[in-house]
Design a protein around this motif. Structure first.
Motif, PDB file in Angstrom:
ATOM      1  N   MET A   1       0.838  -1.087  -0.104  1.00  0.00           N
ATOM      2  CA  MET A   1      -0.047   0.171  -0.032  1.00  0.00           C
ATOM      3  C   MET A   1       1.005   1.449  -0.058  1.00  0.00           C
ATOM      4  SD  MET A   1      -2.963   0.630   2.757  1.00  0.00           S
ATOM      5  CE  MET A   1      -3.928   2.401   2.769  1.00  0.00           C
ATOM      6  N   LYS A   2       0.577   2.268  -0.771  1.00  0.00           N
ATOM      7  CA  LYS A   2       1.254   3.256  -0.959  1.00  0.00           C
ATOM      8  C   LYS A   2       0.904   4.418   0.281  1.00  0.00           C
ATOM      9  CE  LYS A   2       2.758   6.699  -4.136  1.00  0.00           C
ATOM     10  NZ  LYS A   2       2.684   7.216  -5.668  1.00  0.00           N
ATOM     11  N   ARG A   3       2.073   5.011   0.710  1.00  0.00           N
ATOM     12  CA  ARG A   3       1.811   6.027   1.778  1.00  0.00           C
ATOM     13  C   ARG A   3       2.238   7.313   1.183  1.00  0.00           C
ATOM     14  NH1 ARG A   3       2.186   4.933   7.253  1.00  0.00           N
ATOM     15  NH2 ARG A   3       1.817   2.839   7.612  1.00  0.00           N
ATOM     16  N   TYR A   4       1.185   8.323   1.904  1.00  0.00           N
ATOM     17  CA  TYR A   4       1.574   9.617   1.244  1.00  0.00           C
ATOM     18  C   TYR A   4       2.150  10.549   2.534  1.00  0.00           C
ATOM     19  CZ  TYR A   4      -1.137   8.380  -3.045  1.00  0.00           C
ATOM     20  OH  TYR A   4      -1.452   7.886  -4.095  1.00  0.00           O
ATOM     21  N   LYS A   5       3.095  11.412   2.388  1.00  0.00           N
ATOM     22  CA  LYS A   5       3.581  12.257   3.402  1.00  0.00           C
ATOM     23  C   LYS A   5       2.574  13.385   3.632  1.00  0.00           C
ATOM     24  CE  LYS A   5       7.205  15.459   3.767  1.00  0.00           C
ATOM     25  NZ  LYS A   5       8.272  16.081   3.388  1.00  0.00           N
TER      26      LYS A   5
END
Length: 94
Positions: A1-5
């Motif tokens: 799963m992609k994480r966003y800052k």
């Protein structure tokens, strides 16, 4: 799963190609004017001159962003704001 800052620095200036929006708009006006000049004049020297001018303008604006030379006459605001009376004389008897 992609994480966003999480974007927390909301007060940072928006930059396009390393320039603030206003200076980027100035650069684009220069490029559009240069394109109009190139369309109506087919001289090789004019084309090279305009390319050089736009490159120098971009470099100058980029340097200006990194080290602005704003004119400052002095401090506008004091370091501290206080409700303390400035006069040592007391106008109210205790």
């Amino acid at each position: 799963m992609k994480r966003y800052k999480v974007y927390r620095n909301i007060r940072m200036r928006a930059m396009i190609m390393g320039l603030p929006i206003s200076l980027f708009a100035l650069m684009m006006v220069s490029v559009i004017c240069s394109l109009l000049i190139v369309i109506f004049s087919f001289h090789f020297g004019v084309i090279v001159g305009l390319l050089l001018f736009n490159a120098l303008l971009y470099g100058a604006l980029g340097r200006w962003v990194k080290r602005p030379f704003g004119i400052t006459a002095g401090k506008t605001f004091p370091e501290r704001i206080s409700n303390k009376r400035l006069s040592p004389l007391s106008h109210v008897q205790h």
